[in-house]
Motif scaffolding. Sequence first.
Motif: not given
Length: 277
Positions: A11, A19, A21, A25, A38, A64, A92, A252-253, A257
């Motif tokens: 990201v 973050s 995220s 992931h 990630y 991301n 993305t 949203q991920g 992925f």
Amino acid sequence: MTRPDVPLAGVIGNPIGHSRSPLMHKYWLQRYDLLGDYVRLQVAERDLESVVRTLPRMGFVGANVTIPHKTAVLKIADFISDRATLIGAANTLIFREDGIIHADNTDGYGFMTNVRNGAPDWDPKSGPAVVLGAGGAARAIIVALADAGVPQILLANRTRNKAEALRAEFGQRITVVDWVQAGNVLEEAVILINTTSLGMTGQPELRVPLDGLRPGTVVTDIVYTPLQTGLLQKAAAMGCVTVDGLGMLLHQGVPGFERWFGQRPEVDEALRAAVLA
Ligand code: ATR
């Protein structure tokens, strides 16, 4: 470009330390027993283009993109989805094997999937949505609401001009409401959405009077720290159907992925727990 031995994603933002995220992931990579990693990538604005062009050459299959790069990245991508073009931002990136950098925006998908799961009885076509805020998040959400057939969007923002600009851009379905009048239109809403940062830990509370909310109205917040914002607590006490904001981040991920690692991941309670830990 050949497929890397260990596919990487990350990201890109600035700052990026907070973050969540990577938690999501990495959880999915482990859960599906996939080779990959990630990471958080802190990138200054002046370095964005060179970083994005270099990542595919060092094993990255995608990334991301978050604040402040979501709009700037559109100038770098070779292919931009219609959704990202309409929203004016991408979250993305997919680095294709033929070298093409593909930009998409999955925020609206994340928002819509979260609300549909949390409030399965909500029919987007059944009545107006009240949207608080007119920033980047609001743009993606307004496009998603219009796509889903919401007949009217009552839009209130502290800075009225920004709401007017969204109306000029996205059309007559939007009715601009003064920020101080927002409480007075809640009676009409079948769904209320907070897209501002109000109510987030360290930010002021949202002070829109909620007395007009009818029981059964869907109320959702993009803020997820805390998970139960003041808005959601008050709405729940009034008999509204509340949907917290964490699911928007998680959903949203999913498309990214799947494109990067070849497996469509699931959003479930174990993932929520992993991301909240
Ligand atoms: P994001 O990309 O998360 O949407 P943003 O583009 O900076 O972030 O938008 C933040 C939103 O929160 C805006 O609608 C902002 O209102 P203004 O356009 O008037 O700035 C809203 N917001 C932030 N702090 C606020 C506050 N104290 N009172 C009311 N609205 C606030």
